[in-house]
Design an enzyme around this catalytic site. Structure first.
Site, PDB file in Angstrom:
ATOM      1  N   GLY A   1       1.483  -1.764   5.481  1.00  0.00           N
ATOM      2  CA  GLY A   1       2.119  -2.823   6.254  1.00  0.00           C
ATOM      3  C   GLY A   1       1.074  -3.798   6.756  1.00  0.00           C
ATOM      4  O   GLY A   1      -0.103  -3.662   6.449  1.00  0.00           O
TER       5      GLY A   1
ATOM      6  N   CYS B   1       0.868  -1.170   0.000  1.00  0.00           N
ATOM      7  CA  CYS B   1       0.000   0.000   0.000  1.00  0.00           C
ATOM      8  C   CYS B   1       0.905   1.221   0.000  1.00  0.00           C
ATOM      9  O   CYS B   1       2.105   1.123   0.247  1.00  0.00           O
ATOM     10  CB  CYS B   1      -0.867   0.046   1.245  1.00  0.00           C
ATOM     11  SG  CYS B   1      -2.065  -1.292   1.334  1.00  0.00           S
TER      12      CYS B   1
END
Ligand code: AMP
Length: 496
Positions: free
Chosen positions: A130, A28
């Protein structure tokens, strides 16, 4: 080696990766800006520069001094945030944004970030790059104490922990929440009066601080600073919390000091080549990996051909070091959408031709060195080796500018099933046979460290998070401990 068959990778497997579908990726990107008149537009640009980190969905939350505004959409940034009206709805001079890529399960809008909650201290929006490795455990605990979770996203756990903290200030609450979580996170958060950035104690995922005039910017990569004309100030340190207010930047170090261990895969594959990490240009590092690969595994050949786009920098490095011509022997079609073809096995097998085509003139009669950055399930190499022979190559030598991926990742790249990793199933000769090439070689772990220019790998405390190649996981994997089957809820896998 136990009965590994390429068909196993796809048959009845909704997660299977094929060539026209980079679904494996679960990175991301995050972006934040504080006190800029065009906060939403700048965030849109920043997210656009980070689009390579996630193409599934994008979201922006802004604050205008009195209220928060949120737009969260499925699809690309450029397709969703191009309209003036969308940007205009996102009022305010502070914003955070997120691009995501999910792998499994439904892709629900409710999982698109930034997530937002109204706390007793005011609004709190969070965007996360994460994966937490204890989110399920924490989630069980907070549900027992009364929390009502709307999703199983690990990022939502962070929001709950902040909401439930009894500490007086928002920053203290946030830090208390960080004490409870494990794993990988680069976070940007927006409140009524602050932009907050945080990196996990060993800095697995990247986060940089930039500045444009009086406005501060946080972003996953420096390429997002470049696009908004912000100058690079510094990287947010591992274990650091930066709090940006009208009074400037305040830095907190709530964790005991530890050496950083950024994810080595950012250098190998994820980061955009023009980004800088730890003072190094990612493109140059990738070229050096190719250079090192040529030194470790030389081959007599006529042309070096990259697998586009991921193999290009390493192939340039290889070709330059080996003194072999570099040719674009594979042409990539960039306009293949993920939903372009139905995910049926038969059709997906055809898919390769949609994305990659052989440039026969550069291949016919040649001894080809095919270079890619990594092999995960081996699908790409298998098909492109065949494509080289079909186009008339006399020999095909596969060279991979990273070591064999033998271990799954739990920090944001969704490779949770070791059975699907080619190198976890085959030895080198087995992989070569499987791909059908004349020779196959991977860059060694030592070679990667050499290319990084950070000295030899420190066995006790490696300089990077390199578990994919070594099995050396740098954090606890609480959610997986003692679980007969890996505990992973489908929606959890979507949080990037
Ligand atoms: P595979 O075909 O499964 O062996 O995957 C290897 C190909 O996917 C290479 O071309 C890599 O550049 C690329 N790749 C590596 N890691 C990822 C990832 N996490 N997501 C998507 N593609 C990846």
């Amino acid at each position: 080696m136990t009965g590994f068959d390429q068909a196993d990778l796809f048959e009845n497997d909704p997660d299977a990766l094929d060539l026209d579908d980079d679904r494996l990726r679960e990175e991301c990107g995050v972006f934040g800006i504080f006190k800029h008149d065009d906060a939403a537009a700048m965030t849109t640009l920043g997210l656009h520069a980070l689009q390579h980190r996630g193409q599934e969905a994008a979201g922006i939350v802004t604050f205008d001094g009195s209220g928060f505004y949120s737009e969260r959409r499925m699809g690309l940034v450029g397709e969703n945030f191009d309209k003036r009206s969308v940007i205009e709805r996102l009022k305010g001079d502070s914003a955070i944004g997120h691009v995501r890529y999910s792998t499994t399960g439904e892709t629900a809008l409710r999982n698109v970030q930034p997530l937002f909650a109204d706390l007793d201290t005011g609004g709190f929006a969070v965007a996360h790059n994460g994966n937490l490795t204890n989110a399920l455990n924490v989630r069980d605990e907070i549900i027992k104490s009364g929390a009502i979770c709307q999703s199983t996203s690990d990022t939502e756990v962070i929001l709950h922990l902040v909401a439930m903290s009894k500490r007086p200030s928002t920053v203290d609450r946030f830090i208390e929440a960080l004490y409870r979580i494990e794993g990988a996170y680069a976070l940007v958060c927006l409140t009524n009066d602050m932009l907050i950035g945080a990196r996990d104690p060993i800095g697995i995922r990247p986060l940089v601080l930039g500045r444009r005039d009086d406005a501060y910017v946080l972003a996953s990569e420096t390429c997002a600073l470049d696009i908004v004309g912000a100058e690079f100030v510094r990287e947010v340190e591992n274990g650091e919390v930066v709090v940006i207010t009208d009074n400037g930047v305040q830095s907190h170090h709530p964790f005991p000091k530890r050496p950083a261990r950024p994810c080595i895969f950012e250098y190998i594959y994820f980061a955009r080549p023009d980004s800088y990490m730890e003072g190094q240009c990612v493109y140059e590092v990738r070229k050096r990996m190719g250079d090192q690969l040529a030194a470790e595994s030389p081959v007599d050949a006529d042309v070096v051909i990259p697998i586009p786009d991921s193999g290009v920098p390493a192939a340039i490095g290889f070709a330059q070091a080996a003194g072999i011509a570099f040719e674009l022997g594979i042409i990539r079609n960039h306009y293949v959408g993920r939903t372009f073809i139905e995910p049926e096995q038969r059709i997906r097998q055809l898919g390769v031709k949609l994305k990659h085509s052989a440039n026969v003139s550069a291949i016919r009669g040649k001894r080809v060195v095919l270079v890619d950055d990594s092999v995960v399930r081996g699908t790409t190499s298998l098909k492109l080796v065949k494509m080289m022979y079909d186009a008339g190559a006399s020999e095909v030598h596969m060279r991979i500018s990273s070591p064999p991926i033998t271990h799954p990742d739990f920090y944001g790249i969704d490779t949770p099933n070791q059975k699907k990793l080619l190198a976890a199933n085959y030895d080198l000769e087995g992989m070569r046979k499987h791909m059908g090439c004349d020779t196959l070689a991977f860059l060694s772990v030592e070679g990667v460290y050499k290319a990084m220019g950070r000295g030899e790998r420190n066995k006790n405390e490696p300089q990077y998070t390199d578990h994919c190649f070594t099995g050396d996981y740098p954090t606890r994997l609480t959610d997986r401990e003692g679980a007969p089957e890996p505990r992973q809820l489908s929606l959890l896998a979507e949080a990037g």
